[in-house]
Structure formats: structure tokens, C-alpha cells
Design a protein around this motif. Structure first.
Motif, PDB file in Angstrom:
ATOM      1  N   VAL A 179     -17.390 -15.146 -35.225  1.00  0.00           N
ATOM      2  CA  VAL A 179     -17.563 -16.129 -36.460  1.00  0.00           C
ATOM      3  C   VAL A 179     -16.307 -16.607 -37.184  1.00  0.00           C
ATOM      4  O   VAL A 179     -16.063 -17.740 -37.462  1.00  0.00           O
ATOM      5  N   LEU A 180     -15.049 -15.812 -37.207  1.00  0.00           N
ATOM      6  CA  LEU A 180     -13.887 -16.257 -37.895  1.00  0.00           C
ATOM      7  C   LEU A 180     -13.643 -17.310 -36.768  1.00  0.00           C
ATOM      8  O   LEU A 180     -12.826 -18.477 -37.248  1.00  0.00           O
ATOM      9  N   ARG A 181     -13.139 -17.037 -35.431  1.00  0.00           N
ATOM     10  CA  ARG A 181     -12.700 -18.092 -34.503  1.00  0.00           C
ATOM     11  C   ARG A 181     -13.597 -19.292 -34.815  1.00  0.00           C
ATOM     12  O   ARG A 181     -12.791 -20.449 -34.684  1.00  0.00           O
ATOM     13  N   GLN A 182     -14.936 -19.354 -34.734  1.00  0.00           N
ATOM     14  CA  GLN A 182     -15.933 -20.405 -34.945  1.00  0.00           C
ATOM     15  C   GLN A 182     -15.375 -21.355 -36.097  1.00  0.00           C
ATOM     16  O   GLN A 182     -15.325 -22.481 -36.008  1.00  0.00           O
ATOM     17  N   LEU A 183     -15.143 -20.494 -37.407  1.00  0.00           N
ATOM     18  CA  LEU A 183     -15.092 -21.186 -38.587  1.00  0.00           C
ATOM     19  C   LEU A 183     -13.621 -21.952 -38.444  1.00  0.00           C
ATOM     20  O   LEU A 183     -13.363 -23.076 -38.941  1.00  0.00           O
ATOM     21  N   ASP A 196     -32.767  -9.457 -47.047  1.00  0.00           N
ATOM     22  CA  ASP A 196     -33.669 -10.296 -46.199  1.00  0.00           C
ATOM     23  C   ASP A 196     -33.928 -11.721 -47.276  1.00  0.00           C
ATOM     24  O   ASP A 196     -33.610 -12.811 -46.579  1.00  0.00           O
ATOM     25  N   ASP A 197     -33.914 -11.590 -48.330  1.00  0.00           N
ATOM     26  CA  ASP A 197     -34.013 -12.649 -49.328  1.00  0.00           C
ATOM     27  C   ASP A 197     -32.704 -13.446 -49.478  1.00  0.00           C
ATOM     28  O   ASP A 197     -32.726 -14.784 -49.354  1.00  0.00           O
ATOM     29  N   ALA A 198     -31.319 -12.782 -49.510  1.00  0.00           N
ATOM     30  CA  ALA A 198     -30.342 -13.369 -49.343  1.00  0.00           C
ATOM     31  C   ALA A 198     -30.000 -14.103 -48.046  1.00  0.00           C
ATOM     32  O   ALA A 198     -29.274 -15.334 -48.227  1.00  0.00           O
ATOM     33  N   VAL A 199     -30.524 -13.505 -47.087  1.00  0.00           N
ATOM     34  CA  VAL A 199     -30.048 -14.454 -45.829  1.00  0.00           C
ATOM     35  C   VAL A 199     -31.143 -15.838 -45.698  1.00  0.00           C
ATOM     36  O   VAL A 199     -30.729 -16.681 -45.265  1.00  0.00           O
ATOM     37  N   GLU A 200     -32.312 -15.304 -46.107  1.00  0.00           N
ATOM     38  CA  GLU A 200     -33.297 -16.523 -46.482  1.00  0.00           C
ATOM     39  C   GLU A 200     -32.595 -17.721 -47.402  1.00  0.00           C
ATOM     40  O   GLU A 200     -32.784 -18.915 -46.930  1.00  0.00           O
ATOM     41  N   SER A 201     -32.008 -17.337 -48.516  1.00  0.00           N
ATOM     42  CA  SER A 201     -31.466 -18.344 -49.409  1.00  0.00           C
ATOM     43  C   SER A 201     -30.329 -19.320 -48.700  1.00  0.00           C
ATOM     44  O   SER A 201     -29.983 -20.249 -49.041  1.00  0.00           O
ATOM     45  N   LEU A 202     -29.572 -18.758 -47.584  1.00  0.00           N
ATOM     46  CA  LEU A 202     -28.763 -19.193 -46.938  1.00  0.00           C
ATOM     47  C   LEU A 202     -29.138 -20.453 -46.151  1.00  0.00           C
ATOM     48  O   LEU A 202     -28.664 -21.508 -46.096  1.00  0.00           O
ATOM     49  N   ALA A 203     -30.226 -20.313 -45.915  1.00  0.00           N
ATOM     50  CA  ALA A 203     -31.163 -21.370 -45.236  1.00  0.00           C
ATOM     51  C   ALA A 203     -31.755 -22.405 -46.250  1.00  0.00           C
ATOM     52  O   ALA A 203     -31.920 -23.629 -45.952  1.00  0.00           O
ATOM     53  N   SER A 204     -32.418 -21.786 -47.082  1.00  0.00           N
ATOM     54  CA  SER A 204     -33.277 -22.728 -48.150  1.00  0.00           C
ATOM     55  C   SER A 204     -32.510 -23.279 -49.244  1.00  0.00           C
ATOM     56  O   SER A 204     -32.680 -24.212 -49.721  1.00  0.00           O
ATOM     57  N   GLY A 205     -31.663 -22.440 -49.723  1.00  0.00           N
ATOM     58  CA  GLY A 205     -30.758 -22.579 -51.020  1.00  0.00           C
ATOM     59  C   GLY A 205     -31.620 -22.694 -52.282  1.00  0.00           C
ATOM     60  O   GLY A 205     -31.483 -23.134 -53.316  1.00  0.00           O
ATOM     61  N   PRO A 224     -20.669 -26.543 -41.692  1.00  0.00           N
ATOM     62  CA  PRO A 224     -20.404 -26.302 -40.091  1.00  0.00           C
ATOM     63  C   PRO A 224     -21.628 -25.681 -39.550  1.00  0.00           C
ATOM     64  O   PRO A 224     -22.457 -25.045 -40.391  1.00  0.00           O
ATOM     65  N   ARG A 225     -22.020 -25.861 -38.390  1.00  0.00           N
ATOM     66  CA  ARG A 225     -23.192 -25.279 -37.650  1.00  0.00           C
ATOM     67  C   ARG A 225     -22.706 -23.862 -37.050  1.00  0.00           C
ATOM     68  O   ARG A 225     -22.069 -23.700 -36.061  1.00  0.00           O
ATOM     69  N   THR A 226     -22.932 -22.841 -38.033  1.00  0.00           N
ATOM     70  CA  THR A 226     -22.508 -21.546 -37.879  1.00  0.00           C
ATOM     71  C   THR A 226     -23.386 -20.595 -37.312  1.00  0.00           C
ATOM     72  O   THR A 226     -24.056 -19.867 -37.792  1.00  0.00           O
ATOM     73  N   SER A 227     -23.663 -20.862 -35.965  1.00  0.00           N
ATOM     74  CA  SER A 227     -24.797 -19.947 -35.345  1.00  0.00           C
ATOM     75  C   SER A 227     -24.358 -18.560 -35.433  1.00  0.00           C
ATOM     76  O   SER A 227     -25.255 -17.747 -35.366  1.00  0.00           O
ATOM     77  N   GLU A 228     -23.173 -18.206 -35.366  1.00  0.00           N
ATOM     78  CA  GLU A 228     -22.607 -16.854 -35.134  1.00  0.00           C
ATOM     79  C   GLU A 228     -22.956 -16.194 -36.400  1.00  0.00           C
ATOM     80  O   GLU A 228     -23.298 -14.995 -36.439  1.00  0.00           O
ATOM     81  N   VAL A 229     -23.122 -16.850 -37.684  1.00  0.00           N
ATOM     82  CA  VAL A 229     -23.435 -16.315 -38.977  1.00  0.00           C
ATOM     83  C   VAL A 229     -24.722 -15.948 -38.905  1.00  0.00           C
ATOM     84  O   VAL A 229     -24.851 -14.703 -39.276  1.00  0.00           O
ATOM     85  N   THR A 265     -14.640 -29.600 -43.886  1.00  0.00           N
ATOM     86  CA  THR A 265     -15.505 -28.626 -44.058  1.00  0.00           C
ATOM     87  C   THR A 265     -14.849 -27.173 -44.560  1.00  0.00           C
ATOM     88  O   THR A 265     -15.424 -26.089 -44.452  1.00  0.00           O
ATOM     89  N   ILE A 266     -13.787 -27.203 -44.924  1.00  0.00           N
ATOM     90  CA  ILE A 266     -12.876 -26.357 -45.254  1.00  0.00           C
ATOM     91  C   ILE A 266     -13.610 -25.408 -46.340  1.00  0.00           C
ATOM     92  O   ILE A 266     -13.728 -24.327 -46.173  1.00  0.00           O
ATOM     93  N   THR A 267     -13.875 -26.055 -47.259  1.00  0.00           N
ATOM     94  CA  THR A 267     -14.526 -25.273 -48.329  1.00  0.00           C
ATOM     95  C   THR A 267     -15.853 -24.623 -48.139  1.00  0.00           C
ATOM     96  O   THR A 267     -15.811 -23.594 -48.348  1.00  0.00           O
ATOM     97  N   ALA A 268     -16.607 -25.320 -47.249  1.00  0.00           N
ATOM     98  CA  ALA A 268     -17.775 -24.662 -46.708  1.00  0.00           C
ATOM     99  C   ALA A 268     -17.589 -23.696 -45.800  1.00  0.00           C
ATOM    100  O   ALA A 268     -18.350 -22.481 -45.916  1.00  0.00           O
ATOM    101  N   CYS A 269     -16.945 -23.856 -44.768  1.00  0.00           N
ATOM    102  CA  CYS A 269     -16.192 -22.665 -43.992  1.00  0.00           C
ATOM    103  C   CYS A 269     -15.791 -21.346 -44.637  1.00  0.00           C
ATOM    104  O   CYS A 269     -16.150 -20.409 -44.170  1.00  0.00           O
TER     105      CYS A 269
END
Length: 234
Positions: free
Chosen positions: A167-171, A32-41, A119-124, A181-185
Motif C-alpha cells: 500500500v505504501l509503495r502504491q500510494l 465492517d461498517d468502517a470498511v464499508e464507509s470507505l466505499a460509500s461515504g 487514487p485507485r487503492t486496490s491494495e487497501v 492526489t497527495i491529500t487523498a493518498c
């Protein structure tokens, strides 16, 4: 678990169950914390996740030692032996969940420190929600030793695999449209792969609960096959 004439044996079995549930709750919090860290950093949140890994590893060692004591000193049979073996396998899966949570946290740190277009990765986000629900249900099944959630978890795992393909197709699409965006993707791809593995481990936990409860090995079974085994056991 069965009740025995030896109170010490009952206490050891109860302690093993208590510790593995505690470990499950701990790794659930890590994810849960790891997923939150993706949004907050958040650096403090990421550091907290890394600190929790040491606690998870300590629990793994304690449970393994306890399981070894039960087998060596008490020589459990039938259902008791199944339970101890299931606990040992569940501990391994939970430790690996913790490892994947750590990987996600480190990727979050990298994503926010790079300062590159994201990238706007809604699928992630969708995948994270599925996997968090799976892990919550797996830990709940572990606490109650109720095998009935195994079918739903197997189906959710299949859904998670399909979302990962999305997710793979989106990225790939993002990287083609904007090479910046390659590095972030690629970072998000590693996150998605960790989430997929967490889903696999959550499913494994529920399958070990089935083994401990009804003595059926349903690893690699389809949801329909698991359902048939559960019906046959009732």
C-alpha cells in the motif's frame, strides 16, 4: 474455564466471558461498517460507527469492574486467574480496535468531503479483507476459547504487514504521478495504518486465548514457535 462448587463464581466467570465476546462482536461490526464507509461515504453509517464507540467503552468499563470483583472477592488461582487476566488484556485490545474503526470512519468522512481526486487503492481493499478475516477468526477463538487459530492468525498478521508495505509503495507512486492526489493518498495511508493496527490487535486476542487455554505466553512469538507450544500442550 473450570467448574466450581460455588455457583456464584461460575456465574461471574461466565458473565465475564459473555461480555468480552459481546464486545468482540461489537468491534467486529464497527470494523465492517468502517470498511464499508470507505466505499460509500455514508454519513449515517459513519455516525453509527461513532455511536457504537460509546457502547464499546461502556463494555470495557463493565468488564474491567467485573474482573476486579472476581480477583478481589474470589481470589482465583491457576487456570481461573489466567482466564481473568486474559479477559482484561483482551478487553484493552478490543477497545483499541474500536478506536481504529472510528479513525477509519473519520478518514472516510474526510475523503468524501474533500472532493479531491482519489487514487485507485486496490491494495487497501485487499488489506481490509485480510484484517476483517483476522478479526472474525479472533472473535470466534475468543468465543470457543480454542487456541488453535493463533498460528493462522500470526501468519495472516505477517501477510497484513507485507500488504501494508505494498500500500505504501502504491500510494507513493500515485503521489509522484499526480500531485493532486497527495491529500487523498495521505488519508488512505492513515486508513491502511489503522487496518494494520487492527490486525495486530486481532493477533493479540488470539495470543491471549492461548494463554487462557494452555498457560503459555506466546506474545512476540513466531508462528512456528506458537505451533510448537500448542503441540507440546496436546
Amino acid at each position: 474455564m473450570n467448574s466450581h462448587t460455588s455457583t456464584e463464581f461460575d456465574d461471574l466467570m461466565a458473565r465475564a466471558h459473555q461480555l468480552v465476546v459481546q464486545m468482540g462482536e461489537r468491534v467486529k461490526r464497527q470494523v465492517d461498517d468502517a470498511v464499508e464507509s470507505l466505499a460509500s461515504g455514508s454519513p449515517s453509517l459513519i455516525n453509527q460507527i461513532l455511536r457504537h464507540e460509546a457502547v464499546v467503552n461502556s463494555l470495557e468499563r463493565e468488564i474491567d469492574e467485573l474482573a476486579g470483583q472476581i480477583i478481589a472477592r474470589r481470589q482465583p488461582t491457576a487456570g481461573d486467574l489466567r482466564f481473568v487476566l486474559a479477559v482484561a488484556n483482551i478487553t484493552t485490545d478490543l477497545e483499541r480496535v474500536g478506536d481504529e474503526a472510528k479513525k477509519i470512519a473519520l478518514q472516510a468522512r474526510k475523503i468524501f468531503s474533500d472532493g479531491k481526486p482519489q487514487p485507485r487503492t486496490s491494495e487497501v481493499g485487499r488489506m481490509a479483507t485480510i484484517v476483517q478475516d483476522m478479526l472474525r477468526d479472533a472473535v470466534a477463538a475468543l468465543e470457543t476459547l480454542d487456541p488453535r487459530d493463533a498460528v493462522a492468525l500470526a501468519r495472516r498478521d505477517e501477510e497484513s504487514d507485507l500488504v501494508f508495505q505494498g500500500v505504501l509503495r502504491q500510494l507513493i507512486s500515485f503521489m509522484i504521478e499526480d500531485p493532486r492526489t497527495i491529500t487523498a493518498c495521505l488519508d488512505f495511508l492513515f486508513v491502511a495504518k489503522s487496518l494494520e493496527r487492527i490486525g495486530d490487535h486481532a493477533r493479540n486476542v488470539s495470543e491471549h486465548v492461548v494463554y487462557a487455554s494452555i498457560g503459555k505466553d506466546v506474545r512476540h512469538a513466531t508462528p512456528e514457535e506458537i505451533e510448537r507450544e500448542l503441540r507440546a500442550a496436546t
